[in-house]
Enzyme design. Sequence first.
Site, PDB file in Angstrom:
ATOM      1  CE1 TYR A  23      -4.168   1.859   0.551  1.00 31.74           C
ATOM      2  CE2 TYR A  23      -2.592   3.423   1.452  1.00 31.74           C
ATOM      3  CZ  TYR A  23      -3.848   3.142   0.950  1.00 31.74           C
ATOM      4  OH  TYR A  23      -4.775   4.136   0.860  1.00 31.74           O
ATOM      5  CG  PHE A  60      -8.075  15.265 -24.950  1.00 31.43           C
ATOM      6  CD1 PHE A  60      -8.325  14.811 -26.230  1.00 31.43           C
ATOM      7  CD2 PHE A  60      -8.547  14.528 -23.876  1.00 31.43           C
ATOM      8  CE1 PHE A  60      -9.036  13.630 -26.432  1.00 31.43           C
ATOM      9  CE2 PHE A  60      -9.251  13.353 -24.075  1.00 31.43           C
ATOM     10  CZ  PHE A  60      -9.501  12.907 -25.354  1.00 31.43           C
ATOM     11  CG  ASP A  61     -12.646  15.472 -25.880  1.00 28.97           C
ATOM     12  OD1 ASP A  61     -11.880  15.997 -26.697  1.00 28.97           O
ATOM     13  OD2 ASP A  61     -13.263  14.418 -26.065  1.00 28.97           O
ATOM     14  CG  ASP A 113      -2.349  16.658 -22.446  1.00 30.57           C
ATOM     15  OD1 ASP A 113      -1.846  15.516 -22.369  1.00 30.57           O
ATOM     16  OD2 ASP A 113      -3.550  16.847 -22.711  1.00 30.57           O
ATOM     17  CB  ALA A 139      -1.389  11.912 -24.045  1.00 36.71           C
ATOM     18  CE  LYS A 199      -4.568   8.957 -24.903  1.00 34.91           C
ATOM     19  NZ  LYS A 199      -5.377   9.048 -23.679  1.00 34.91           N
ATOM     20  CG  HIS A 213     -18.225  12.039 -27.998  1.00 37.81           C
ATOM     21  ND1 HIS A 213     -18.009  12.918 -26.957  1.00 37.81           N
ATOM     22  CD2 HIS A 213     -17.145  11.235 -28.028  1.00 37.81           C
ATOM     23  CE1 HIS A 213     -16.841  12.643 -26.401  1.00 37.81           C
ATOM     24  NE2 HIS A 213     -16.297  11.628 -27.027  1.00 37.81           N
TER      25      HIS A 213
END
Length: 457
Positions: free
Chosen positions: A72, A124-125, A214, A216, A257, A449
Amino acid sequence: MELPFAESWRIKMVEPIKKSTREEREQWMKEADYNLFQLRSEQVYIDCLTDSGTGAMSDRQWAAVMMGDESYAGSSSFFHLKETINKITGFEYVIPTHQGRAAENVLFSHLVKAGSIVPGNSHFDTTKGHIESRKATALDCTIDEAKDTQLEIPFKGNVDPKKLEKALAEHHENVPFIIVTITNNTAGGQPVSMQNLREVRAIADKYGKRVVLDSARFAENAYFIKTREEGYADKTIKEIALEMFSLADGMTMSAKKDGIVNMGGFIATRHEDWYEGAKRFCIPFEGYLTYGGMNGRDMEALAVGLDENTEFDNLETRIHQVEFLAGLLDEYGIPYQRPVGGHAIFVDADKVLTKVPKEEFPAQTLAIELYLEAGVRGCEIGYILADRDPVTRENRFGGLDLLRLCIARRVYTDNHMRVIAAALKNVFDRRNEITRGVEIVWETELMRHFTVKLRKL
Ligand code: F0G
């Protein structure tokens, strides 16, 4: 004779996939309310919905899974991951999270307040969602050239320095940080140049602001810098990545990614105050600081994935496959966002289904047609994804209407690319017979969407 290009790996394990008939697909599509997210994966032959969490792990990664320390607190797997991130990014502080949007949630909980303005390049969304849900504004400062799908420039993901400068001149007291997405997913997996990152740094410094990457698809971005930007041809991907991160203050990462794991993410930063601030949100939202939503085994696999995917051969194999598919589309005259980006082809549906009015969602219609044709699942990045204007509640038709075909890392062969291209060609050849699209019968207010229900017209 020159030897042809081939993959930098060989295959040790396979996963069967199944073809279906057009009749079956028509039935399934109807049952799914013409929303490709609602299909079951067995109903899909080649899945190009996303490159997120869909990559194939290597033998080294699977071996690392067995070494996971599930303690943990103080897990040795956390320290393996942290040391790898330190080495690749130069950022000292690391907070693991269960995926990229969780990293955004934790970091933005500390930094974004009501009224904040966060400038960047095509957020990004989920990034935008985590900003807007805090009653703040995601201000898009992407270069205008990104909107012209047929224009070929090497770094179409760049931030427009003039727009950024203007944003800071007007709003600097409300700007908690600048966010640069590498590569720029929404603009078509388009890279950001090192020169542009330097320009962003200079503007940020002028106003005393920090920069978040960001990240990714940072490794793919580094590949494009190496192959397209002057002065980088002889540098390794790892050297380039380190230089990119040296121009920033921190990062949010979706490890699904370029980390080539099926689940995972993290925050990394050089600033203790950001770490201390974000820590407070990691524990209640994600978990204790040495696992933050990840299993020990997943942290081990991610450490290996980050190391492997910052090697040139692995990236070259991947980008080469995306370029191979793009080459076939060129042969067939199918328009897409040019030049092709790192992780996907973004077909310009407005230019393909010219007879379908925008009110009937051409990109979604094209996605449905492609699925019916061959069981290939793509994803609409267009008018449905754009949601309605929060004030007027009108559909937003101002942006691009694209069909994104993502290529999973190390998963499909070039023969699968041939099938995707041929299926798209068949639809393209009968594009003038496709005159009607779809209408919305049910939708949610935000991120519609994923769950929208549609009717074929
Ligand atoms: N940032 C970028 C640039 C992304 O593309 C994504 C996810 C995220 C952040 C969020 O990361 O999914 O791990 O929470 N993109 C996926 C896609 C979903 O299909 O493009 P996540």
